[in-house]
Each structure stands twice: as C-alpha cells, then as structure tokens.
Design a protein around this motif. Structure first.
Motif, PDB file in Angstrom:
ATOM      1  N   TRP A 147      23.937 -54.100  70.254  1.00 44.77           N
ATOM      2  CA  TRP A 147      23.369 -53.518  69.036  1.00 44.77           C
ATOM      3  C   TRP A 147      24.234 -52.368  68.524  1.00 44.77           C
ATOM      4  N   LEU A 148      24.769 -51.567  69.447  1.00 40.97           N
ATOM      5  CA  LEU A 148      25.560 -50.394  69.068  1.00 40.97           C
ATOM      6  C   LEU A 148      27.008 -50.730  68.728  1.00 40.97           C
ATOM      7  N   THR A 149      27.585 -51.682  69.449  1.00 41.24           N
ATOM      8  CA  THR A 149      29.038 -51.857  69.394  1.00 41.24           C
ATOM      9  C   THR A 149      29.522 -53.030  68.560  1.00 41.24           C
ATOM     10  N   GLY A 150      28.667 -54.008  68.309  1.00 42.13           N
ATOM     11  CA  GLY A 150      29.120 -55.222  67.637  1.00 42.13           C
ATOM     12  C   GLY A 150      29.371 -56.326  68.639  1.00 42.13           C
ATOM     13  N   GLU A 151      29.833 -57.443  68.166  1.00 46.25           N
ATOM     14  CA  GLU A 151      29.889 -58.651  68.992  1.00 46.25           C
ATOM     15  C   GLU A 151      31.093 -58.694  69.925  1.00 46.25           C
ATOM     16  N   VAL A 152      30.837 -59.292  71.087  1.00 46.35           N
ATOM     17  CA  VAL A 152      31.889 -59.545  72.068  1.00 46.35           C
ATOM     18  C   VAL A 152      32.472 -60.925  71.801  1.00 46.35           C
ATOM     19  N   GLU A 153      33.794 -61.034  71.846  1.00 47.08           N
ATOM     20  CA  GLU A 153      34.445 -62.313  71.541  1.00 47.08           C
ATOM     21  C   GLU A 153      34.806 -63.100  72.797  1.00 47.08           C
ATOM     22  N   TYR A 154      35.336 -62.405  73.821  1.00 51.04           N
ATOM     23  CA  TYR A 154      35.729 -63.077  75.070  1.00 51.04           C
ATOM     24  C   TYR A 154      35.218 -62.291  76.272  1.00 51.04           C
ATOM     25  N   VAL A 155      34.926 -63.018  77.364  1.00 53.38           N
ATOM     26  CA  VAL A 155      34.511 -62.377  78.618  1.00 53.38           C
ATOM     27  C   VAL A 155      35.212 -63.050  79.787  1.00 53.38           C
ATOM     28  N   GLN A 156      35.353 -62.281  80.855  1.00 55.92           N
ATOM     29  CA  GLN A 156      35.750 -62.841  82.141  1.00 55.92           C
ATOM     30  C   GLN A 156      34.872 -62.178  83.184  1.00 55.92           C
ATOM     31  N   GLY A 157      34.051 -62.971  83.861  1.00 57.54           N
ATOM     32  CA  GLY A 157      33.049 -62.393  84.744  1.00 57.54           C
ATOM     33  C   GLY A 157      32.998 -63.001  86.130  1.00 57.54           C
ATOM     34  N   ILE A 158      32.370 -62.250  87.039  1.00 55.67           N
ATOM     35  CA  ILE A 158      32.057 -62.731  88.382  1.00 55.67           C
ATOM     36  C   ILE A 158      30.611 -62.353  88.679  1.00 55.67           C
ATOM     37  N   VAL A 209      10.935 -58.363  57.635  1.00 56.69           N
ATOM     38  CA  VAL A 209      11.418 -58.748  58.963  1.00 56.69           C
ATOM     39  C   VAL A 209      11.023 -57.695  59.983  1.00 56.69           C
ATOM     40  N   PRO A 210      10.739 -58.082  61.237  1.00 56.08           N
ATOM     41  CA  PRO A 210      10.441 -57.108  62.291  1.00 56.08           C
ATOM     42  C   PRO A 210      11.667 -56.264  62.620  1.00 56.08           C
ATOM     43  N   TYR A 211      11.443 -55.146  63.295  1.00 56.18           N
ATOM     44  CA  TYR A 211      12.520 -54.237  63.668  1.00 56.18           C
ATOM     45  C   TYR A 211      13.596 -54.951  64.477  1.00 56.18           C
ATOM     46  N   ILE A 212      13.176 -55.783  65.442  1.00 54.78           N
ATOM     47  CA  ILE A 212      14.127 -56.568  66.245  1.00 54.78           C
ATOM     48  C   ILE A 212      13.858 -58.040  65.995  1.00 54.78           C
ATOM     49  N   THR A 213      14.775 -58.719  65.351  1.00 48.65           N
ATOM     50  CA  THR A 213      14.606 -60.127  65.000  1.00 48.65           C
ATOM     51  C   THR A 213      15.141 -61.044  66.104  1.00 48.65           C
ATOM     52  N   GLY A 214      14.770 -62.305  66.012  1.00 52.76           N
ATOM     53  CA  GLY A 214      15.287 -63.283  66.963  1.00 52.76           C
ATOM     54  C   GLY A 214      16.788 -63.427  66.885  1.00 52.76           C
ATOM     55  N   GLU A 215      17.328 -63.422  65.658  1.00 51.38           N
ATOM     56  CA  GLU A 215      18.772 -63.555  65.461  1.00 51.38           C
ATOM     57  C   GLU A 215      19.525 -62.411  66.134  1.00 51.38           C
ATOM     58  N   SER A 216      18.980 -61.193  66.034  1.00 50.71           N
ATOM     59  CA  SER A 216      19.612 -60.030  66.638  1.00 50.71           C
ATOM     60  C   SER A 216      19.458 -60.036  68.158  1.00 50.71           C
ATOM     61  N   ALA A 217      18.264 -60.404  68.629  1.00 51.49           N
ATOM     62  CA  ALA A 217      17.964 -60.349  70.063  1.00 51.49           C
ATOM     63  C   ALA A 217      18.706 -61.406  70.870  1.00 51.49           C
ATOM     64  N   ARG A 218      19.168 -62.472  70.235  1.00 50.19           N
ATOM     65  CA  ARG A 218      19.830 -63.546  70.979  1.00 50.19           C
ATOM     66  C   ARG A 218      21.243 -63.166  71.403  1.00 50.19           C
ATOM     67  N   LYS A 219      21.859 -62.188  70.737  1.00 51.88           N
ATOM     68  CA  LYS A 219      23.264 -61.873  70.985  1.00 51.88           C
ATOM     69  C   LYS A 219      23.519 -61.489  72.441  1.00 51.88           C
ATOM     70  N   CYS A 220      22.620 -60.705  73.032  1.00 51.43           N
ATOM     71  CA  CYS A 220      22.829 -60.293  74.424  1.00 51.43           C
ATOM     72  C   CYS A 220      22.681 -61.477  75.376  1.00 51.43           C
ATOM     73  N   VAL A 221      21.787 -62.413  75.035  1.00 49.84           N
ATOM     74  CA  VAL A 221      21.619 -63.604  75.876  1.00 49.84           C
ATOM     75  C   VAL A 221      22.853 -64.497  75.786  1.00 49.84           C
ATOM     76  N   ASP A 222      23.381 -64.676  74.578  1.00 52.55           N
ATOM     77  CA  ASP A 222      24.605 -65.459  74.415  1.00 52.55           C
ATOM     78  C   ASP A 222      25.743 -64.858  75.243  1.00 52.55           C
ATOM     79  N   LEU A 223      25.795 -63.522  75.291  1.00 44.05           N
ATOM     80  CA  LEU A 223      26.831 -62.844  76.072  1.00 44.05           C
ATOM     81  C   LEU A 223      26.634 -63.086  77.570  1.00 44.05           C
ATOM     82  N   VAL A 224      25.416 -62.949  78.047  1.00 47.09           N
ATOM     83  CA  VAL A 224      25.143 -63.168  79.470  1.00 47.09           C
ATOM     84  C   VAL A 224      25.438 -64.615  79.862  1.00 47.09           C
TER      85      VAL A 224
END
Length: 312
Positions: A155-166, A281-296
């Motif tokens: 929400w604060l920083t904007g979208e992540v494009e690439y990740v490398q995780g363990i 629209v509600p304060y936190i929408t579905g479109e906004s809330a999905r971004k963190c799940v897509d990242l995980v």
C-alpha cells in the motif's frame, strides 16, 4: 454450534445458522462479514454476492489467484460492495506516511524492508484442523500472520515486479512455512527484502510484530512498535518527526492471536457501512487487498522453483 448459540444468547442475536447458504436465503440481512478459514473466503463471498449481500472479508482476501478474480467479478456483476479487513491501513501514522510518499517530497524510493516476527506454538496449530494447511490456510507466516505487514508495505510503496524467495517449516510440524525470506524488485526501481517467522522467541511490542522501513532519497519512513516516524534529512543532520496523533500504547497480537486492535476494526466496519449507505467504494477494496496475496503467491512459487519469478 454450542459456542455460536451461547454467543447469540449472550448478545441477543435472533438466529444462528450452521449453513450459511440457508442464512443467505432466509435471513433479512444487507451485509455479511466473512471470518471463515482463508481458503473458504472465495466461495463464501461469491455466494453472498450472488444473493445480493455486501461483503466485508477478513484478511487475506483469498489464497488463490483465480478465487480472488471470482470474488471481485462477483461483487461487480451483482452490484455489491466488497471490503477487506487490514487494520494497519487505518493507523494515523501510516496514513500520513502514505500521503508523504505519494506526494514525492522524499524523492526516489531506494530500499524497502518488511518484517513480521511473531510466535505461534505447536498447540496453536493443533487448535484447528485447518491451521497450517495449504488447502485452507494457504500458507504460514507470510499468508496468515505476516500478510498485515506485507499489505501495508504494498500500500505504501507500490507494486513489486520480481521476487526471489525461500520458505519452509523449520520447527513446526505443519505443511506450510514457519519461516520465509524474499528479495524484492519494485516497479519504481527500489530494492527490498521481506522476512517472516512465527518461531521467534524475542518479544515484539509492535502490532502484529510488524516492522517496515522505507528509505528514500531525501528521507526515510520507519514503522516499528506500532509507531510511524519520518526521518527527514537536512544537510548532515537527520530530524525525526513523529507521524502519529498520540502516544497510545500499540496493540500487538504477535504472541497472542486474540489481542485484536478493536479501534482499527471499528474504523473499517464503520467505513464499510458508510460505503453502502453512501454508495461509494470501501476504504480497502478487493482490487487493492489482492496485491499482497499475489506477492506472497509469487514468493511461494519462487521458493518452490528456486528461481526469480515475476509477480502476477
């Protein structure tokens, strides 16, 4: 069922249903709160939207991409509101931090650090058959507990494009991870790191054990121990500026999952009701809330493949 009926009696609730589809048909209600296990959020929300009910969904929105697609489309198609519960976004200091970051006054964003450190005992995972499973929990320290910090970061920083995780389970006998780390590449050019764990023995005073540090060209934002501070550079000096409205003690569920920040939930529920009455629209929408799940989900994919992946 007994717990539900005891609760209903204590708080003078008219009816108890063990079948939510029956409730949707019979009960005279305008909106529902979805507080079921994460892997059921999609089904519950879609069915409720089809019945013409507005939906306030607990975090995370869902645990599968296609389910989130269905939820957002069902709300749109049936002309109902879809709101999501992420308490961190209601905190005055973080809202002020977002204003500052969005204004561009701190210049180019360079480094982002996001952490969730908490503790969940073996007994916690045994307390519900869905806990710690891919099917219904969808993940561990990132998808369940750390999702609060990850959502606030996105929400604060904007979208992540690439990740490398363990990720993996180091101590707990569970399907999902109790520890995870990832390197992040943001679309705005910043670099970052996520660390999450539910096996930490160090007490964490901040809400949800969250810590977010955002370094920029002309200053930095630090969210830690439930407080948000702006560090503004003035030549060789760095000036700390509190962004919070008061000095209230932070509420933390890092060690106790039942220690919920009721003020933040009040904010979200009140806004959700208002969004229905005012047709906005509600304060936190579905479109906004999905971004963190897509990242995980991308971090899990990267961990499984052992490779850098693009966030979908």
């Amino acid at each position: 069922e007994k717990k539900a009926r005891d609760f209903a009696k204590a708080y003078k609730v008219d009816a108890v249903y063990m079948d939510y589809k029956k409730m949707l048909k019979e009960a005279d209600i305008d909106a529902i709160c979805v507080c079921t296990p994460s892997g059921l959020h999609g089904e519950n929300t879609v069915e409720s939207a089809k019945a013409g009910k507005h939906v306030l969904c607990e975090k995370p929105l869902e645990i599968k991409k296609e389910k989130m697609d269905e939820m957002i489309e069902a709300a749109r198609r049936n002309n109902v509101k879809l709101g999501v519960v992420f308490p961190n976004r209601t905190r005055a200091g973080l809202r002020k931090a977002k204003e500052i970051l969005d204004s561009g006054e701190l210049g180019k964003m360079t480094i982002v650090e996001c952490q969730y450190r908490g503790y969940r005992s073996p007994q916690y995972y045994k307390s519900g058959s869905w806990r710690g499973t891919w099917e219904l929990d969808g993940g561990g320290c990132l998808m369940n507990q750390g999702i609060h910090a990850i959502d606030a970061m996105c929400w604060l920083t904007g979208e992540v494009e690439y990740v490398q995780g363990i990720s993996g389970a180091l101590l707990r006998d569970i399907e999902v991870e109790d520890t995870a780390m990832a390197l992040l590449e943001f679309k705005n050019g910043a670099k970052g790191v996520i660390m999450g764990t539910t096996i930490s023995n160090i007490p964490e005073t901040g809400p949800e054990g969250d810590r977010i540090r955002i370094e920029c060209e002309k200053g930095s934002i630090l969210y830690a121990d439930g407080k948000t501070t702006l560090y503004k550079r003035d030549g060789d000096n760095v000036i700390p500026i509190s962004l919070d409205k008061d000095d209230k003690e932070a509420v933390s569920s890092a060690s106790d999952p039942a220690n919920i920040d009721l003020e933040a939930h009040y904010f979200i529920v009140e806004d959700f009701i208002s969004s229905i009455l005012e047709n906005r629209v509600p304060y936190i929408t579905g479109e906004s809330a999905r971004k963190c799940v897509d990242l995980v989900l991308a971090i899990y994919e990267s961990s499984k493949k052992g490779a850098r992946v693009k966030v979908n």
